[in-house]
Design an enzyme around this catalytic site. Structure first.
Site, mmCIF file in Angstrom:
data_model
loop_
_atom_site.group_PDB
_atom_site.id
_atom_site.type_symbol
_atom_site.label_atom_id
_atom_site.label_comp_id
_atom_site.label_asym_id
_atom_site.label_seq_id
_atom_site.Cartn_x
_atom_site.Cartn_y
_atom_site.Cartn_z
ATOM 1 N N CYS A 111 -5.491 -6.551 0.718
ATOM 2 C CA CYS A 111 -4.661 -6.690 1.923
ATOM 3 C C CYS A 111 -4.448 -8.177 2.122
ATOM 4 C CB CYS A 111 -5.382 -6.090 3.128
ATOM 5 S SG CYS A 111 -4.557 -6.436 4.697
ATOM 6 N N THR A 112 -3.205 -8.563 2.396
ATOM 7 C CA THR A 112 -2.924 -10.004 2.457
ATOM 8 C C THR A 112 -3.514 -10.677 3.701
ATOM 9 O OG1 THR A 112 -0.734 -9.436 3.319
ATOM 10 C CG2 THR A 112 -0.888 -9.989 0.983
ATOM 11 N N HIS A 113 -4.047 -9.878 4.630
ATOM 12 C CA HIS A 113 -4.770 -10.492 5.761
ATOM 13 C C HIS A 113 -6.186 -10.941 5.338
ATOM 14 C CE1 HIS A 113 -1.695 -8.704 8.336
ATOM 15 N NE2 HIS A 113 -2.239 -9.287 9.398
ATOM 16 N N ASP A 123 6.024 -9.342 4.985
ATOM 17 C CA ASP A 123 4.757 -8.687 5.307
ATOM 18 C C ASP A 123 4.939 -8.018 6.662
ATOM 19 O OD1 ASP A 123 1.954 -8.006 5.206
ATOM 20 O OD2 ASP A 123 1.562 -9.633 6.614
ATOM 21 N N SER A 124 3.943 -7.224 7.052
ATOM 22 C CA SER A 124 4.014 -6.612 8.376
ATOM 23 C C SER A 124 3.799 -7.652 9.479
ATOM 24 C CB SER A 124 2.940 -5.527 8.482
ATOM 25 O OG SER A 124 1.675 -6.093 8.212
ATOM 26 N N CYS A 154 2.620 -7.663 1.033
ATOM 27 C CA CYS A 154 1.875 -6.702 1.844
ATOM 28 C C CYS A 154 1.395 -5.614 0.884
ATOM 29 C CB CYS A 154 2.818 -6.119 2.895
ATOM 30 S SG CYS A 154 2.124 -4.725 3.807
ATOM 31 N N ASN A 155 0.094 -5.414 0.837
ATOM 32 C CA ASN A 155 -0.439 -4.404 -0.087
ATOM 33 C C ASN A 155 -0.005 -3.002 0.302
ATOM 34 O OD1 ASN A 155 -2.856 -5.600 -1.973
ATOM 35 N ND2 ASN A 155 -2.490 -6.816 -0.156
ATOM 36 N N THR A 156 0.089 -2.758 1.613
ATOM 37 C CA THR A 156 0.452 -1.425 2.071
ATOM 38 C C THR A 156 1.862 -1.076 1.584
ATOM 39 O OG1 THR A 156 -0.927 -1.867 3.998
ATOM 40 C CG2 THR A 156 0.504 0.051 4.110
ATOM 41 N N TYR A 204 1.143 -1.857 9.425
ATOM 42 C CA TYR A 204 1.708 -0.844 8.538
ATOM 43 C C TYR A 204 0.584 0.067 8.010
ATOM 44 C CZ TYR A 204 6.267 -3.262 7.885
ATOM 45 O OH TYR A 204 7.508 -3.815 8.038
ATOM 46 N N GLY A 205 -0.629 -0.454 8.029
ATOM 47 C CA GLY A 205 -1.753 0.168 7.325
ATOM 48 C C GLY A 205 -2.174 1.525 7.829
ATOM 49 N N GLU A 227 -5.868 -10.964 13.077
ATOM 50 C CA GLU A 227 -4.765 -11.205 14.021
ATOM 51 C C GLU A 227 -5.295 -11.867 15.303
ATOM 52 O OE1 GLU A 227 -1.280 -10.105 13.979
ATOM 53 O OE2 GLU A 227 -1.356 -9.456 11.890
HETATM 54 N N1 DGL Z 1 -0.993 -7.377 5.327
HETATM 55 C C1 DGL Z 1 -0.872 -5.954 5.142
HETATM 56 C C2 DGL Z 1 -1.355 -5.567 3.749
HETATM 57 O O1 DGL Z 1 -1.442 -6.429 2.869
HETATM 58 C C3 DGL Z 1 -1.672 -5.106 6.090
HETATM 59 C C4 DGL Z 1 -1.511 -5.268 7.515
HETATM 60 C C5 DGL Z 1 -1.038 -4.023 8.181
HETATM 61 O O2 DGL Z 1 -1.774 -3.037 8.316
HETATM 62 O O3 DGL Z 1 0.109 -4.076 8.598
HETATM 63 O O4 DGL Z 1 -1.633 -4.415 3.510
#
Ligand code: DGL
Length: 269
Positions: free
Chosen positions: A189-191, A16-17, A79-81, A48-49, A157
Site C-alpha cells: 500500500c503506498t501509504h 492515488d486515492s 495505489c495498490n488497491t 479505496y481499500g 492520514e
Molecule cells: N494508497 C492506497 C493503496 O496503495 C490505499 C489507500 C486507500 O485505502 O485508499 O492501496
C-alpha cells in the site's frame, strides 16, 4: 520542436486515492528529475481499500480520463488497491502505457527473499490475492503470508507515523509474521512507506520492499523503452490536483516532500 519532443515533454500522470501516492511521486522525482508530472489524489473518495472492485474500477477509469485531459504520456497507478483491482481493466481500455505497483514490488521481493514473504495491504488488495497470484506465477516454492492492515491508512492520514499507539497496532498486525520468521515483507500500500521506520524496528533484519521505489524504476524503464523519456536537464514541473480538502493535502505534501508545492487544483469527481 519536433513531434517526438512534444510527446517527451508531456507529463507523467500519477494517481492515488489520496496522499499515499506522494511516496511514488517522490521516488519518480528523485529518479527522473526532468519529467513533468501531474499528480491526482482522489481525496474526496479515499479510502479505496474497503470498497468493492466495481467501485474501484469505476474510480480508476475516471482518474485516468481526468489525467488524459491533462495530456499525460503515461499513467502510474500509485495505489495498490487500484493496481490489484483495476490495472488489467485500464490496460484493456486505454492505449497509453499504464503501470501499477504490484509487479515491481513482487520482482524486487523475489530477488532478495530466502523463501518466506509477508504481504501487507488494504482489505481489498489482500482479498484480491493479486500479490499472491503474481508471486506464485513466478516462483511456486515461496511461502506466502498475508495480512490486511485497515488501521494503517487512517494512522498515516492522521500523521501518526510513530509513537505508542502506532507501535501497538504494528505489533497487532505483524505478530504472526514475526512468529513465522518471514525474511521479506512487501509494503503493499503506498501509504505504508510512511510507517517503514516503525515496521523496521518491529521486524529487524527483514527486507522491506517499498513498492514506491520499485515502481519508479519500472516507470523509467517503460519511458525509455517507448522513447518517451524527457532528457531535459531542467527540473520538471509538478502539478497537483485533488478532489477535496486542499489544506490537509498541502500541509502533508509540504512536510513529506520537504518543500513547498504549487496550489492544488480541486476538481469535481
Ligand atoms: N494508497 C492506497 C493503496 O496503495 C490505499 C489507500 C486507500 O485505502 O485508499 O492501496
Amino acid at each position: 520542436m519536433s513531434n517526438s519532443n512534444n510527446i517527451k515533454n508531456q507529463p507523467i500522470g500519477i494517481f492515488d486515492s489520496g496522499i499515499g501516492g506522494l511516496t511514488v511521486l517522490a521516488e519518480i522525482e528523485r529518479l527522473m528529475p526532468g519529467e513533468n508530472v501531474v499528480y491526482f489524489g482522489d481525496t474526496a473518495r479515499v479510502p479505496y481499500g474497503n470498497k468493492t472492485s466495481a467501485t474501484v474500477r469505476k474510480f480508476s477509469v475516471e482518474n485516468v480520463l481526468f489525467l488524459l485531459e491533462e495530456r499525460v504520456k503515461m499513467v502510474v497507478v500509485a495505489c495498490n488497491t487500484s493496481s490489484a483491482l483495476a490495472l488489467d481493466y485500464l490496460n484493456n481500455i486505454f492505449r497509453i502505457p499504464i503501470i501499477g505497483v504490484i509487479e515491481s514490488g513482487v520482482d524486487k521481493a523475489l530477488a532478495v527473499t530466502s523463501g518466506k514473504i509477508g504481504i501487507i495491504g488494504t482489505k481489498a488488495t489482500i482479498e484480491s490475492r493479486a500479490y499472491q497470484r503474481n508471486i506464485v506465477k513466478k516462483n511456486k516454492k515461496i511461502e506466502i503470508f498475508s495480512r490486511s492492515c485497515p488501521l494503517f491508512v487512517p494512522l498515516v492520514e492522521e500523521g501518526l507515523t510513530s509513537g505508542e499507539i502506532t507501535k501497538k497496532i504494528i505489533q497487532m498486525y505483524l505478530e504472526n509474521f514475526k512468529k513465522k520468521k518471514i525474511d521479506t515483507i512487501i509494503l503493499g500500500c503506498t501509504h505504508y512507506p510512511l510507517l517503514k521506520k516503525e515496521i523496521a524496528k518491529y521486524l529487524p533484519k527483514v527486507n522491506i520492499i517499498d513498492s514506491a521505489q520499485e515502481v519508479a524504476s519500472h516507470a523509467k524503464g517503460v519511458l525509455e523503452h517507448f522513447r518517451l523519456a524527457n532528457d531535459k536537464k531542467a527540473k520538471g514541473n509538478k502539478k497537483f490536483c485533488i478532489s477535496d480538502e486542499p489544506k490537509n493535502f498541502t500541509n502533508f505534501a509540504k512536510s513529506f516532500l520537504k518543500r513547498t508545492i504549487s496550489k492544488p487544483r480541486v476538481i469535481n469527481v
